[in-house]
Scaffold this active site. Structure first.
Site, PDB file in Angstrom:
ATOM      1  N   HIS A 136      -2.651 -10.316  11.688  1.00 52.64           N
ATOM      2  CA  HIS A 136      -2.371  -8.922  11.344  1.00 52.64           C
ATOM      3  C   HIS A 136      -1.945  -8.210  12.607  1.00 52.64           C
ATOM      4  O   HIS A 136      -2.901  -7.997  13.487  1.00 52.64           O
ATOM      5  CB  HIS A 136      -3.188  -8.248  10.531  1.00 52.64           C
ATOM      6  CG  HIS A 136      -2.746  -6.642  10.214  1.00 52.64           C
ATOM      7  ND1 HIS A 136      -1.664  -6.645   9.653  1.00 52.64           N
ATOM      8  CD2 HIS A 136      -3.463  -5.640  10.467  1.00 52.64           C
ATOM      9  CE1 HIS A 136      -1.556  -5.213   9.545  1.00 52.64           C
ATOM     10  NE2 HIS A 136      -2.666  -4.739  10.340  1.00 52.64           N
ATOM     11  N   GLU A 143       0.879  -1.092   0.128  1.00 50.86           N
ATOM     12  CA  GLU A 143       0.116  -0.066  -0.113  1.00 50.86           C
ATOM     13  C   GLU A 143       0.818   1.176  -0.091  1.00 50.86           C
ATOM     14  O   GLU A 143       0.493   2.319   0.337  1.00 50.86           O
ATOM     15  CB  GLU A 143      -0.859  -0.126   1.197  1.00 50.86           C
ATOM     16  CG  GLU A 143      -0.429  -0.321   2.614  1.00 50.86           C
ATOM     17  CD  GLU A 143      -1.190  -0.163   3.494  1.00 50.86           C
ATOM     18  OE1 GLU A 143      -1.574  -1.229   4.012  1.00 50.86           O
ATOM     19  OE2 GLU A 143      -1.682   0.974   4.043  1.00 50.86           O
ATOM     20  N   CYS A 178      -3.737  -3.551   4.388  1.00 53.80           N
ATOM     21  CA  CYS A 178      -2.845  -4.466   4.979  1.00 53.80           C
ATOM     22  C   CYS A 178      -3.346  -6.170   4.288  1.00 53.80           C
ATOM     23  O   CYS A 178      -2.838  -7.133   4.672  1.00 53.80           O
ATOM     24  CB  CYS A 178      -2.858  -4.686   6.395  1.00 53.80           C
ATOM     25  SG  CYS A 178      -2.109  -3.222   7.086  1.00 53.80           S
TER      26      CYS A 178
HETATM   27  P1  HMG Z   1      -3.495   6.295  21.154  1.00 55.00           P
HETATM   28  O1  HMG Z   1      -5.109   6.719  21.219  1.00 55.00           O
HETATM   29  O2  HMG Z   1      -2.639   7.579  21.315  1.00 55.00           O
HETATM   30  O3  HMG Z   1      -3.584   5.414  22.383  1.00 55.00           O
HETATM   31  O4  HMG Z   1      -3.313   5.583  20.073  1.00 55.00           O
HETATM   32  P2  HMG Z   1      -4.470   5.003  23.560  1.00 55.00           P
HETATM   33  O5  HMG Z   1      -4.852   6.145  24.336  1.00 55.00           O
HETATM   34  O6  HMG Z   1      -5.518   4.001  23.010  1.00 55.00           O
HETATM   35  O7  HMG Z   1      -3.455   4.110  24.556  1.00 55.00           O
HETATM   36  C1  HMG Z   1      -2.958   2.857  23.746  1.00 55.00           C
HETATM   37  C2  HMG Z   1      -2.817   1.898  24.917  1.00 55.00           C
HETATM   38  O8  HMG Z   1      -1.786   2.413  25.914  1.00 55.00           O
HETATM   39  C3  HMG Z   1      -3.973   1.762  25.756  1.00 55.00           C
HETATM   40  O9  HMG Z   1      -4.271   0.311  26.221  1.00 55.00           O
HETATM   41  C4  HMG Z   1      -3.836   2.541  27.167  1.00 55.00           C
HETATM   42  O10 HMG Z   1      -4.463   2.084  28.158  1.00 55.00           O
HETATM   43  C5  HMG Z   1      -2.487   2.317  27.215  1.00 55.00           C
HETATM   44  P3  HMG Z   1      -5.818  -0.621  25.879  1.00 55.00           P
HETATM   45  O11 HMG Z   1      -6.598   0.314  26.751  1.00 55.00           O
HETATM   46  O12 HMG Z   1      -5.957  -0.240  24.546  1.00 55.00           O
HETATM   47  O13 HMG Z   1      -5.538  -1.787  26.203  1.00 55.00           O
HETATM   48  N1  HMG Z   1      -1.685   3.049  27.891  1.00 55.00           N
HETATM   49  C6  HMG Z   1      -0.698   3.040  28.914  1.00 55.00           C
HETATM   50  N2  HMG Z   1      -0.115   1.831  29.408  1.00 55.00           N
HETATM   51  C7  HMG Z   1       0.799   1.755  30.134  1.00 55.00           C
HETATM   52  N3  HMG Z   1       1.465   2.632  30.773  1.00 55.00           N
HETATM   53  C8  HMG Z   1       0.961   3.970  30.338  1.00 55.00           C
HETATM   54  C9  HMG Z   1      -0.084   4.088  29.524  1.00 55.00           C
HETATM   55  N4  HMG Z   1      -0.746   4.983  28.998  1.00 55.00           N
HETATM   56  C10 HMG Z   1      -1.805   4.516  28.135  1.00 55.00           C
HETATM   57  N5  HMG Z   1       1.543   4.980  30.981  1.00 55.00           N
HETATM   58  C11 HMG Z   1      -3.687   4.083  18.462  1.00 55.00           C
HETATM   59  C12 HMG Z   1      -3.427   4.334  19.772  1.00 55.00           C
HETATM   60  C13 HMG Z   1      -3.400   2.623  17.976  1.00 55.00           C
HETATM   61  C14 HMG Z   1      -5.107   4.401  18.155  1.00 55.00           C
HETATM   62  C15 HMG Z   1      -2.767   4.959  17.599  1.00 55.00           C
HETATM   63  O14 HMG Z   1      -1.788   4.176  17.733  1.00 55.00           O
HETATM   64  C16 HMG Z   1      -3.092   4.478  16.036  1.00 55.00           C
HETATM   65  O15 HMG Z   1      -3.865   5.416  15.310  1.00 55.00           O
HETATM   66  N6  HMG Z   1      -2.485   3.805  15.268  1.00 55.00           N
HETATM   67  C17 HMG Z   1      -2.585   3.630  13.836  1.00 55.00           C
HETATM   68  C18 HMG Z   1      -3.886   2.746  13.626  1.00 55.00           C
HETATM   69  C19 HMG Z   1      -3.670   1.089  13.987  1.00 55.00           C
HETATM   70  O16 HMG Z   1      -2.884   0.738  13.964  1.00 55.00           O
HETATM   71  N7  HMG Z   1      -4.883   0.739  14.089  1.00 55.00           N
HETATM   72  C20 HMG Z   1      -5.043  -0.938  14.338  1.00 55.00           C
HETATM   73  C21 HMG Z   1      -6.175  -1.372  13.732  1.00 55.00           C
HETATM   74  S1  HMG Z   1      -6.419  -1.124  12.046  1.00 55.00           S
HETATM   75  C22 HMG Z   1      -5.188  -1.886  11.174  1.00 55.00           C
HETATM   76  O17 HMG Z   1      -4.676  -2.876  11.900  1.00 55.00           O
HETATM   77  C23 HMG Z   1      -5.204  -1.698   9.563  1.00 55.00           C
HETATM   78  C24 HMG Z   1      -3.603  -0.905   9.447  1.00 55.00           C
HETATM   79  O18 HMG Z   1      -2.640  -1.920   9.689  1.00 55.00           O
HETATM   80  C25 HMG Z   1      -3.511  -0.460   8.330  1.00 55.00           C
HETATM   81  C26 HMG Z   1      -3.903  -1.000   6.990  1.00 55.00           C
HETATM   82  O19 HMG Z   1      -4.941  -2.149   6.875  1.00 55.00           O
HETATM   83  O20 HMG Z   1      -3.278  -0.907   5.807  1.00 55.00           O
HETATM   84  C27 HMG Z   1      -3.493  -0.047  10.621  1.00 55.00           C
END
Ligand code: HMG
Length: 417
Positions: free
Chosen positions: A244, A81, A113
């Protein structure tokens, strides 16, 4: 007739960034990245590498390791991609660099992906349709995951390629006959024309992934034969589950959803598990899903290649123990399309289990945040490789609107020169 993956090779760039360093630079608690997302390090692609050079290096390595003549490849599919042109496919550059012959069906596939799996399934169907004819395909998934510097997606970047030979002598993974699929138009992650970095609705993307997992798995489970015993779960029939993995915590969330759906579908089993659901799900994750996450936790998201980085890492670490056993695989591509399928690890797997991941991770250089930011801002400029370059092909740059690539000597040859 057995059809599947004959051999795999992985390529990941020579540079990595420790997520604890990135967290410190962004004023975020390191544990958010290293535990909350489960990412320890991510691969960083320098400007003299792109999806073409990564794909070609992985492709050259798998052909060499398997002793396969490039001219015998009848189908070359490249999934990405991170396309480098709106019309000219990445696959034709790779075709040229690898010396694949002219009598070859070759094209690039895109569906976020999911495209790596789309390519694998297309290649397997092509081999199957050939009957007794000696067909062999080369499938390569190659990507650079890029989000805006400082954005919440930034800690989920990465880069790498996985090349897979697909044919009738599957020494790495025999593909099962059935698949469960799920598709739906969602705006969870996309990259409009002209943009280098993806746009993502992060939390929504996690939800879309889990909905697609449920849809694909439920379809797959209904196709499973022989039928389940009253207290039997699908999990009892697999030794490992691969997902994935944009970041390891996503695989954990996915496994939690999968395990519950699976147990709920078996009434007697659900009655046993429900009172201690969280404990049972955590145990199932440690046993079935966690072992495949070693490499992705150090490479990051490789989009189309991610699921196959997990497979390669698992084979490197556990092929002896897994021979004769079945693994489940789940592929998700934003936008979205998903597929749940399975495969059996053949007894020959230990002989082809060196995919190159462990060696590359051992030998790569961790850079500091200013260096990472400089490399990220320089982007797709091309150039001459720095010392320690581990790839075999280089992107020189663009001249007269044409991308120019070249070969460099493999590291082993350079070292012995
Ligand atoms: P965010 O919103 O900044 O993070 O970004 P958050 O607030 O959701 O925190 C992440 C985790 O860290 C949470 O855990 C928090 O609790 C924890 P959860 O509740 O989810 O289990 N946390 C802590 N843990 C320990 N100590 C601390 C602490 N603070 C917080 N101090 C997000 C997270 C994944 C949304 C962001 O990184 C993002 O947008 N990433 C890109 C999108 C992505 O990867 N999506 C995944 C699903 S879609 C997919 O897989 C397809 C893709 O690969 C693309 C394709 O298909 O081509 C992306």
């Amino acid at each position: 007739m057995s059809i599947g993956i004959e051999r795999l090779a992985v390529y990941t760039p020579q540079y990595g960034l420790a997520l604890a360093d990135l967290a410190a630079a962004r004023g975020v608690a390191p544990a958010k990245y290293t535990q909350g997302l489960g990412v320890q390090e991510m691969a960083v692609a320098p400007p003299w590498e792109d999806v073409v050079t990564m794909a070609a290096t992985a492709g050259a390595r798998v052909l060499r390791a398997a002793g396969v003549d490039p001219a015998s490849i009848g189908m070359l599919l490249v999934a990405t991609e991170t396309a480098v042109d709106h019309a000219k496919p990445v696959s034709i550059f790779v075709h040229d660099l690898l010396g694949v012959g002219p009598h070859c069906r070759t094209y690039e596939l895109k569906h976020a992906c999911y495209a790596g799996t789309a390519a694998l399934m297309t290649a397997a169907d092509w081999v199957r349709a050939g009957g007794a004819r000696p067909r062999r395909a080369l499938v390569i998934a190659t990507d650079i995951a890029r989000y805006e510097l400082g954005s919440s997606g930034e800690p989920t970047q990465g880069a790498g390629a996985v090349a897979m030979l697909v044919g009738r002598e599957p020494q790495a993974l025999i593909l099962g006959d059935e698949s469960g699929t799920y598709a739906g138009n969602v705006h969870d992650f996309w990259r409009p024309l002209g943009r280098r970095e993806a746009i993502v609705d992060g939390q929504h993307s996690v939800d879309c992934y889990l909905i697609a997992l449920a849809g694909a798995f439920q379809m797959y489970r209904a196709l499973e034969r022989p039928p389940f015993e009253p207290d039997e779960a699908f999990q009892d029939r697999v030794a490992r589950m691969l997902y994935h993995t944009p970041f390891p915590k996503m695989a954990m969330k996915a496994h939690r959803r999968f395990a519950e759906l699976d147990w709920r579908a078996s009434h007697a089993r659900w009655a046993q598990v429900e009172p201690r659901l969280e404990e049972a799900a955590a145990q199932s994750y440690v046993e079935l899903a966690a072992p495949a996450l070693t490499a992705v936790s150090r490479i990051g998201n490789t989009y189309t290649a991610s699921l196959y980085v997990c497979l390669a890492s698992l084979l490197e670490a556990e092929s002896r123990m897994l021979t004769g056993r079945r693994v489940g695989l789940f592929s998700y591509g934003s936008g979205s399309c998903a597929e749940f399928f399975s495969g059996v690890v053949p007894t020959s797997a230990p002989r082809v289990s060196d995919t190159g991941i462990a060696t590359q991770l051992r030998e790569r250089t961790l850079v500091d945040v200013p260096t990472y930011e400089r490399l990220a801002r320089t982007g797709d400029a091309g150039g001459e490789p720095a010392a320690g370059f581990a790839g075999e092909f280089v992107f020189h740059g663009v001249r007269n609107d044409r991308r120019e690539y070249g070969r460099v000597e493999p590291v082993a040859a350079r070292a012995s020169a």
